[in-house]
Motif scaffolding. Structure first.
Motif, PDB file in Angstrom:
ATOM      1  N   ASP A 369       1.003  -1.158   0.080  1.00 31.19           N
ATOM      2  CA  ASP A 369      -0.095  -0.068  -0.017  1.00 31.19           C
ATOM      3  C   ASP A 369       1.111   1.252  -0.141  1.00 31.19           C
ATOM      4  O   ASP A 369       1.900   1.267   0.849  1.00 31.19           O
ATOM      5  N   LEU A 370       0.752   2.090  -0.745  1.00 30.53           N
ATOM      6  CA  LEU A 370       1.700   3.252  -1.061  1.00 30.53           C
ATOM      7  C   LEU A 370       1.403   4.365   0.057  1.00 30.53           C
ATOM      8  O   LEU A 370       2.578   4.755   0.454  1.00 30.53           O
ATOM      9  N   LEU A 371       0.207   4.321   0.582  1.00 30.39           N
ATOM     10  CA  LEU A 371       0.274   5.235   1.881  1.00 30.39           C
ATOM     11  C   LEU A 371       1.185   5.010   2.927  1.00 30.39           C
ATOM     12  O   LEU A 371       1.928   5.468   3.767  1.00 30.39           O
ATOM     13  N   VAL A 372       1.223   3.415   3.184  1.00 26.91           N
ATOM     14  CA  VAL A 372       1.721   2.745   4.194  1.00 26.91           C
ATOM     15  C   VAL A 372       3.104   2.886   4.136  1.00 26.91           C
ATOM     16  O   VAL A 372       4.029   2.919   4.944  1.00 26.91           O
ATOM     17  N   GLU A 373       3.611   2.424   2.760  1.00 19.40           N
ATOM     18  CA  GLU A 373       5.012   2.685   2.499  1.00 19.40           C
ATOM     19  C   GLU A 373       5.744   3.795   2.794  1.00 19.40           C
ATOM     20  O   GLU A 373       7.134   4.117   2.996  1.00 19.40           O
ATOM     21  N   ASN A 374       5.077   4.819   2.301  1.00 15.67           N
ATOM     22  CA  ASN A 374       5.532   6.237   2.452  1.00 15.67           C
ATOM     23  C   ASN A 374       5.846   6.519   3.875  1.00 15.67           C
ATOM     24  O   ASN A 374       6.961   7.295   4.267  1.00 15.67           O
ATOM     25  N   PHE A 393      11.904   1.913  -0.036  1.00 17.23           N
ATOM     26  CA  PHE A 393      11.818   2.625  -1.258  1.00 17.23           C
ATOM     27  C   PHE A 393      12.127   1.810  -2.386  1.00 17.23           C
ATOM     28  O   PHE A 393      11.572   1.741  -3.620  1.00 17.23           O
ATOM     29  N   VAL A 394      13.470   1.279  -2.429  1.00 16.04           N
ATOM     30  CA  VAL A 394      13.711   0.313  -3.643  1.00 16.04           C
ATOM     31  C   VAL A 394      12.664  -0.865  -3.975  1.00 16.04           C
ATOM     32  O   VAL A 394      12.584  -1.233  -4.891  1.00 16.04           O
ATOM     33  N   GLY A 395      12.103  -1.507  -2.899  1.00 21.49           N
ATOM     34  CA  GLY A 395      11.185  -2.481  -2.983  1.00 21.49           C
ATOM     35  C   GLY A 395       9.818  -2.148  -3.569  1.00 21.49           C
ATOM     36  O   GLY A 395       9.003  -2.975  -3.556  1.00 21.49           O
ATOM     37  N   MET A 396       9.624  -0.939  -3.563  1.00 19.02           N
ATOM     38  CA  MET A 396       8.150  -0.370  -3.812  1.00 19.02           C
ATOM     39  C   MET A 396       7.718  -0.618  -5.350  1.00 19.02           C
ATOM     40  O   MET A 396       8.708  -0.216  -6.177  1.00 19.02           O
ATOM     41  N   ILE A 397       6.942  -1.107  -5.733  1.00 20.80           N
ATOM     42  CA  ILE A 397       6.460  -1.232  -6.865  1.00 20.80           C
ATOM     43  C   ILE A 397       5.968  -0.017  -7.537  1.00 20.80           C
ATOM     44  O   ILE A 397       6.352   0.244  -8.786  1.00 20.80           O
ATOM     45  N   ASN A 398       5.350   0.765  -6.929  1.00 23.16           N
ATOM     46  CA  ASN A 398       5.117   2.350  -7.421  1.00 23.16           C
ATOM     47  C   ASN A 398       5.511   3.007  -6.615  1.00 23.16           C
ATOM     48  O   ASN A 398       5.464   3.136  -5.312  1.00 23.16           O
ATOM     49  N   HIS A 399       5.834   4.253  -7.074  1.00 23.92           N
ATOM     50  CA  HIS A 399       6.294   5.515  -6.352  1.00 23.92           C
ATOM     51  C   HIS A 399       5.406   6.619  -6.895  1.00 23.92           C
ATOM     52  O   HIS A 399       5.097   7.070  -7.926  1.00 23.92           O
TER      53      HIS A 399
END
Length: 580
Positions: A369-374, A393-399
């Motif tokens: 989830d983008l919100l959680v990753e940030n 950050f590197v492991g995120m699918i979307n930024h």
């Protein structure tokens, strides 16, 4: 039929499918209209396998006739998200009506395929048809999602030309679009063009102002609605309570609370959640906490609202305790809960507990989830683990823009200015446009890493090349950047050249630089300017007293200290957290 074979190739499955096909064939032979009901059932239950079987029989037994039947089939693929099948069926239809176009446009819009939706909408006119209220409202939603303001204005004009200004549904959608695009004046004009205002129109107007931080306008609109004899509903109350976001709004918030109780709405969970948020933002956590335990059926939103309230008011330990209470009650976190509690652990610099929450995130399925990753990037950075932040950050699918801005800030915080600049450039290569927050973050990185010339270059480009208007924080950051590098005279000249002499914030930044380099004359001048402009914070007096102390001017230092005490100002004691 090939599709049916793919759905199941075992003998038992084939026999079962044959029985289904026989039943479907008999249904069509009785009356094709009854087939529409069966397709609607597929849509309601999202039964795509059965829908594909019906499709085969439509081709075999009905052919290209019965337009309503084909529209139902379009709706099956639209609701089930099979865009390729939707496109193929639509293009193969020998006859179409406005329902056909609306179904396809709605399907594309729901899946975020806004460009494709625009293409199909443009074909309505070329097909000799006129858009109806559903066509326009669906397209307005698509345009608002991509902030296509010119296209929204065209649709506005088209709606007026077609006489759809009499349609409250279309005009309310238009008002909502303008608010989402930050075009408040156009939203007001569209609202005034609605002939007969209903509760939905008023609610959209109030919520639009509140979401754009125009709280006074939201409250004024609410009063006008009541004066017009309209009765508010739960959506009205949640929207107007969202306009009470400052401590000086507490009295009004309590009045709205009483109003909700009188209207019989206070017992509803959404209203209770909005009241918790209102009291939290107005710095009244006692009432917020009491209200939580009065809600008849508290949900995850209720828990998250109170956790966020504790954090916003600096009560991080209380937030953690309440979070554990929530878990003890068997309530599962959602993405907003995780993002909120991570802020608490980052403020407490509790790396170990942050990692425990990360484990719960993975276990709960929110790791992508983008919100959680940030939030994880920010938490790991503030807990001192830049490596963990980089790994996330590197492991995120979307930024998104927030991902890059948060990571740039993390690198800046850890003195990695060059790496922050590289990431800033990578963000631009990816096509993400930096906003004022991103620019403030990268300027801070340059300031703390001594990259003055690069920082000045970025500052010049933000307004001239990228149309991002600098705020007082950006000017103060440049002053701090020049001051840290010892270019104090240049910093003072910058203040005068960009016409921010009347802003106490920049003089305080210059005072801090004077403290570092021991420039007493400029420091005194900066302090006087800051105080004259109303910056009576303890920091100004503390910095000035430190300058006097370093120069051995103890009498002057004592005068500043006495003034600090006489004005009921005091230096906030510093604190740090040590995890054991």
């Amino acid at each position: 039929m090939a599709t049916l074979m793919r759905l199941g190739s075992s003998p038992g499955c084939l026999n079962f499918n044959r029985l289904k096909i026989q039943r479907i064939s008999s249904l069509v032979s009785v009356h094709p209209g009854k087939f529409c009901d069966a397709l609607q059932e597929c849509t309601d239950t999202r039964d795509i396998k059965r829908g594909l079987q019906f499709h085969c029989q439509v081709i075999k037994l009905v052919g290209t006739g019965w337009l309503s039947l084909w529209n139902k089939l379009l709706n099956v693929y639209s609701r089930c998200g099979l865009m390729t099948y939707l496109f193929r069926v639509f293009n193969s239809m020998s006859e179409r009506d406005i329902v056909s176009f609306n179904t396809v446009i709605s399907g594309y819009t729901q899946r975020g395929l806004y460009s494709e939706a625009l293409v199909v909408y443009s074909q309505i006119r070329t097909s000799g048809m006129v858009p109806n209220s559903i066509s326009l409202s669906t397209m307005l939603k698509a345009c608002a999602s991509v902030t296509a303001i010119e296209r929204i204005q065209q649709l506005h004009a088209e709606g007026l030309k077609c006489g759809l200004n009499l349609d409250k549904f279309v005009m309310s959608s238009l008002v909502d679009c303008y608010f989402k695009c930050k075009r408040l004046d156009e939203a007001r004009v569209a609202f005034d063009e609605i002939d007969l205002l209903d509760i939905v129109s008023w609610n959209i107007m109030i919520a639009g102002y509140a979401s754009n931080d125009c709280h006074e306008q939201a409250l004024e609109t609410f009063m006008h609605m009541l004066q017009a004899g309209m009765s508010c509903d739960s959506f009205t109350m949640t929207s107007i309570l969202g306009a009470c976001v400052q401590p000086n709004h507490l009295k009004l918030g309590k009045q709205l609370h009483a109003f909700a109780m009188k209207a019989g709405l206070a017992s509803e969970t959404p209203i209770g959640n909005a009241l918790i948020t209102m009291y939290s933002k107005c710095r009244d956590m006692n009432h917020a906490s009491e209200l939580f335990f009065r809600i008849y059926s508290a949900n995850i939103i209720s828990y998250t609202a109170l956790i966020a309230g504790f954090i916003e008011n600096g009560m991080n330990e209380d937030a953690v305790l309440f979070y554990h209470h929530m878990l003890d009650q068997g309530v599962k976190e959602n993405e907003y809960t995780f993002a909120s509690i991570l802020k608490s652990f980052s403020s407490l610099s509790s790396l170990q507990q942050g990692r425990q929450v990360h484990a719960r995130i993975v276990k709960s399925g929110f790791e992508s989830d983008l919100l959680v990753e940030n939030a994880l990037i920010d938490a790991y950075s503030k807990c001192g683990s830049i490596m963990d932040a980089q790994t996330v950050f590197v492991g995120m699918i979307n930024h998104d823009k927030v991902s890059y801005t948060t990571m740039i800030g993390a690198l800046a915080q850890h003195g990695m200015g060059k790496e922050a600049l590289e990431l800033f450039e990578a963000m631009k290569v990816k096509g993400l446009h930096a906003d004022d927050v991103t620019y403030l973050t990268i300027l801070s990185a340059c300031s703390h890493s001594g990259l003055v010339d690069k920082g000045l270059q970025i500052f010049q480009s933000m307004s001239k090349l990228h149309s991002v208007k600098p705020r007082r924080e950006h000017y103060a950051c440049i002053v701090d950047m020049l001051g840290r590098s010892g270019r104090l005279g240049e910093a003072e000249k910058f203040i005068k050249n960009v016409s921010v002499e009347s802003d106490a914030y920049v003089w305080e930044a210059l005072l801090g630089a004077c403290r570092i380099h021991g420039d007493m004359e400029l420091g005194i001048r900066s302090a006087k300017k800051a105080v004259e402009l109303g910056q009576e914070k303890d920091a100004v007096h503390v910095l000035l007293s430190s300058i006097y102390a370093e120069k051995g001017m103890w009498e002057e230092k004592c005068k500043v200290r006495r003034k600090l005490e006489g004005n009921a100002l005091r230096k906030e004691p510093g604190s740090s957290w040590l995890e054991v």
